[in-house]
Each structure stands twice: as structure tokens, then as C-alpha cells.
Write a protein that holds these residues in place. Sequence first.
Motif: not given
Length: 593
Positions: A111-113, A116-122, A192-197, A220-228
Motif C-alpha cells: 500500500r503506497s500510503a 510513504a508513512a513507514q519511510i517518513s517514520q523510519n 504507519s497504518r494510521v498515517l496510511g489510513a 476503523r481509524t480509531s481502532t488503529l489509533i488506539g492500538a498504536a
Amino acid sequence: MVIRRIIRENGRDYLRTYIFAAVCLMLVAASTAFMAWIMESVINEAFAKKNAEVVWLICASVLAAFVIRGAASYGQAVALAQVGNNLVARYQQRLIDHLMSLGVSYFGEARSAQVAAQISQNVAGIRDVMNLTITSFARDLLTLIALIVVMVTKDPVLSLIVFIGAPPILIALRYISKRLRSATRESIDLNSRVLGAMQETVQGITIVKAFTMEEQISARTSTLIGAAEDRSNRIARLTERTSPLTEIVAGLAISGVIAYAAFRSIYGDVLPGAFFAFITALLLAYDPARRLARLQVNLERAVVNARMIYEILDEEPTQGDRPGAGVLVVDRAGIEFRGVSFEYGHGVPVLDDVSFTAEAGKTTAIVGPSGAGKSTLISLVPRFYDPASGQLLIDGVDIATVTKKSLRQQIAYVSQQPWLFEGTIRDNLRYARPSATDAEIEEAARLANAHEFILAQPLGYDTPLGENGANLSGGQRQRISIARALVRDAPILLLDEATSALDNESEAAVQKALESAMRNRTVLVIAHRLSTIARADKIVVMQAGRVVQAGSHADLTASRDGLYARLQAISEVPAPQPKSGEGPGADVKGDKS
């Protein structure tokens, strides 16, 4: 090992800067140790013995130590910041260059998003590994060693009391760092999944609004944000777990030192200068010791980030040029598919033994029901994918034997969904051929029926585009895409359902532009509406990945029981007639009441 690889790849390039930073850090360490060492003279000479002549020398040396310490701290901070910034920029460039070398299949799976998010973080993990390594060893370790030397020379017994607390801290850190490794990777993946979403939501906001998906996306995003958030909290708990242990051990050590020194001073009549020097060294040693104690934890987090960057950089391109691949020189630009088969992964074949010829300088249309393999067939020509078997030849040359760059330079491509990039309209047109002049760009726009609406924009050709040309209509974006293909001025033109998403008025304008683009070129065109390809020199009809018919429009229409005739009948179904009593001409009955 990741750390060794980072140092091997970058150490030599920054060797001089790192030596300068190391020298500065050594000066910081030496001046810090000097401040502790001179405390014995300060206490004994200035306060116990009241030696006024020595006080001025002590004051001057203390001032000099602080000046050296300040200048060295500034020098190392600026040097390491510049190296760190350059490392981030270098790896960002490496990543974009490597991503450009990967095949289309990689981006179909990732997934392109999220990429991109993984690159910006890592990407900062590389910088952190290098900077943590140099600062920890050249500053913290040297400072700690120098201060320990001061402590031992001033009082060996007190030093022994302090060192008893080291083993428990080291054991605890080893345990924490192992648990931190997996938590850090999970946190990076979730973030990265949060930023991608979020990125996908912004890009598809019109669909979100149209289908009232706000609550679903939010949930859906709330679930990801909570896990992060949970993973980040876990990392915080693990990282900070060393603090209570370090503070308790430090408190016990300092309390013991004070008790022992006070006992000797009260009952042994020992001058307090050595004790003050020792306690100063001990207090100054606390910060570098604490940073070194956390080094493994911080380094582990940086290494996890760096390792994920290398996972992308180590991704092997799936479509490298063959050894000794030549340069494609196109003469007439005839295209031949010879027994071509293809499948995505290990699934059902998408193309099965496809063979036909697209004659040079003529238009060949590819039609068929959805899922017939039309777009896949087009994507093989510029080698977005390679066939599983068979050959694809241009002017009799197997395209697998030439470089992808030379192949793609002979091709212009117009996709179903035109993609425009950041920059101006002129920039987007010039991407097709950087050497194109402004006059050539404007002539291509005229042929694509785009010149007039471009001039109507606020800054004409220099109008900045919104994300993917959001400030233009669909028809305008498609005409710019066609103009870009004309600027390419390539002998082969690929059209992948270039008008299927347009309304009738836009389609008419784009179709007129396409007629200009198709002149004197070998054209492969996928058509959604059969009426747009009736004048094609050849029509290839596909079904379930195979060629089932081929010929001109007249020939295929004559075969009433063929697939082409059935597709044409479907596309020409007349509009439903108004029911009785509805629409124009219906009888109007008066009110009988």
C-alpha cells in the motif's frame, strides 16, 4: 548486523566530521573531569587553608574550562546535526531511487500510503544509530571514564561503594531491551497504518462524503489509533522502567558515600577537599552513566527503524535488464504478440497463448468483456510485467533483450485514470520529454485540444496543480495526459480506456484529441465504448485471456454470432421508451370530478 552495516556504508564519507566531533566531545569530557578534580584545591586551598594567591589561578582555570566546554559543545552539536541531516537526505534519496527501480508488481502488493508513512517514520533511525554511537562513546563513555579516574584517585574506598550498584542495572537493561525490540516494531507498523489510513481518507474524501462513510472511517481509524497508542504506552513503560532502578541505586551509593566521608571528617580530622572533589565527580558522572545505561534501549529503537528501511532497500527488482541488454532502435514500430501467457503470482492465468500483430503505423483496438485481460495485455508492452511464456516483439526484436529505459522511451502512454504530479501544468507536460521547448509543449496542448482551457487558468501554463490535478475537471486532466503523450513524440502509443470515465461532452473533446495523437503512430487502444474504435485498422476481441476474434469492424460485424457482434448489440441497446401515460405525447386526461 544493522549497526555495522550503517557504519560501513557511511563512516568513511563522514570520517573527518566525526573525528572533529569526537575531538570536541573529548574536550567536553576532559573539561567536565577537570571541574571535579579541581574541587579539592578549591575547598582545601581557598576555604581550609585560605591561600589567596592560589584562588586567582583556580578561578582562571575554571573559567577556561567552561569556555572550552562551551565551544566544544557547540562544535560537536553543529557537526553532528549537519551529518544527521545529510544522512536523512541521503537515505531519502536512496529510497526514492530504489523505489523507482522496483517493478509495478511491488507497488501492487504494498500500500503506497503505508510505504510513504513507514519511510517518513523510519528514515531517522539511520541518523540516530550514527549519532548515538559517536556521542555515547566519544562523550558519555569518555566523560564517565575520566570522572571515574578522578573518583578513584581521590578515594578508592568510596569508588568501590559506588561500583557495587552497577551489576543490577546492567541485568535489568538487558531484560528490558529484549522486550522493547518487538514492541517498537509493532508500534512502527501500527503508526504507519494510521498515517496510511489518514492519507487514503484525504485522497478519497469525495467517496467518503458521497457514501456517508465518515463514521465507518472514524471507527476503523480509531481502532488503529488506539492500538498504536497502547504500543506507544508500552514502549514508554519499558523505556522508563530503568529510571526508578537507576535513581534508587544512585541514591544508595551517594548516601553511603556521604555517611562514610562524614564519619572520616568528624572522627578522623581529614580535610574535606578530597571528599568534595569525589562527590562532584560522582554527581557529574550521574548523567553520562544514566545515558549509557539507556543506550541499549535507545539504540534498540533506532536499530528497529533502520532495519525496516533496509528491508525496502534490500527488496530486489524483479525486472532487471538482462546482462548485455541492448538499446531498442525503432524503425517502423510493428508490435507482435507471439504465444504470450501471463498470470499474477500463482493464480489463474490472465493471458493464455495470445498471438496477434499490431501493424506499424496503424491502430489496433483491443475489446472484450471485463476481466478478459485487455489492460494486462497493454501493460506487457512497456514491461510493467513480463510474460510467463511467449515473446513480445517490436520490429522483430524481443523486448526482453533490450533495456527497459530504451523500450519505454519509444512509448507514450495514456491511462484510464490520468495522474498529474506536483508542479505546474507546464511541468507535468515536460515530464514526458525534459528537453521539450515551450513551443513544442504548447503545440502538443493545441493538438490535444487543451490549449484554450490551459490559457483560461489563472497563470496559464504556469498554474500550479492541486493534488492529482484536483483543480481541473476529469476531461481536462485527460487532455493534459494526452498532451503529455504528444510531447513524448514516441512512435508507439498505448491508450488504456482513455475515455471510459468521461461524460459525453468531455469524451467528444478527448476523442478529438486522441485522433490527433494517433496519427502516424502504432497505436494499441483498449476501448470501453465500441463506437470509439469503429475506424480502427484492426480489432482484436478477447475473452477469458484468449483472442477469440480479429479483423476489421466490418468483418467482425458481419459475423452475427461472434462475441464482437454481441458486445456491439449490448453497447447499442436503445433507451427505454416512456410507459403509457408518461413522458412526451402521453394523453392528458381531465379531472372527472
